[in-house]
Write an enzyme that holds these catalytic residues in place. Sequence first.
Site, PDB file in Angstrom:
ATOM      1  CB  CYS A  92      44.141  39.828  42.011  1.00  0.00           C
ATOM      2  SG  CYS A  92      45.811  40.504  41.944  1.00  0.00           S
ATOM      3  CG  HIS A 119      44.568  42.311  47.251  1.00  0.00           C
ATOM      4  ND1 HIS A 119      43.944  41.118  46.945  1.00  0.00           N
ATOM      5  CD2 HIS A 119      45.208  42.704  46.120  1.00  0.00           C
ATOM      6  CE1 HIS A 119      44.204  40.809  45.682  1.00  0.00           C
ATOM      7  NE2 HIS A 119      44.971  41.768  45.148  1.00  0.00           N
ATOM      8  CD  GLU A 120      46.461  46.508  45.542  1.00  0.00           C
ATOM      9  OE1 GLU A 120      47.560  46.371  44.963  1.00  0.00           O
ATOM     10  OE2 GLU A 120      45.403  46.072  45.065  1.00  0.00           O
ATOM     11  CG  HIS A 135      50.018  42.694  44.819  1.00  0.00           C
ATOM     12  ND1 HIS A 135      50.209  41.599  44.006  1.00  0.00           N
ATOM     13  CD2 HIS A 135      48.711  43.016  44.710  1.00  0.00           C
ATOM     14  CE1 HIS A 135      49.064  41.267  43.431  1.00  0.00           C
ATOM     15  NE2 HIS A 135      48.139  42.108  43.841  1.00  0.00           N
TER      16      HIS A 135
END
Length: 145
Positions: free
Chosen positions: A90, A132-133, A136
């Site tokens: 990351c 993953h994004e 966030h």
Amino acid sequence: MILQLTPNTHPILHEKMKPCSEDLDRREMSRILKENMIHYEGVGLSANQIGISERVFVMILHMETGEIITCFNPRIIKKYKDCGWFEEGCLSFPDEIINVNRPNRIVVKYEDEDKKEHKIKLDGFAARVFQHEFDHLEGIDFTQR
């Protein structure tokens, strides 16, 4: 315009991003995110990672072609049961590589620069990057997985 990466202790990375502002210049936002992702040599980048409170990220959809998509107000609408462990890195945690278990296939919806909605099925690498994004934007970082 290259922006500094937000330190991983900053509150913006730990709060859920609200839907995109109505007056957001989506083309400019897309350009800034792509430029920064490429600059930092990432495969994805969410707006809050560069200090912008908008629900949007960019990601490389196909490594072979280098196709990049910008996902405004993304949603995961289906997660398939088959999951797998894979090493993730990351940009917000430059010195950490962590094994993360995620669904291998998902169905997602997102809006593009023209506010057109897309619904696509992702698998493998693209599914992992999207998740993953997306995390966030939910205020979750991969160390919590």
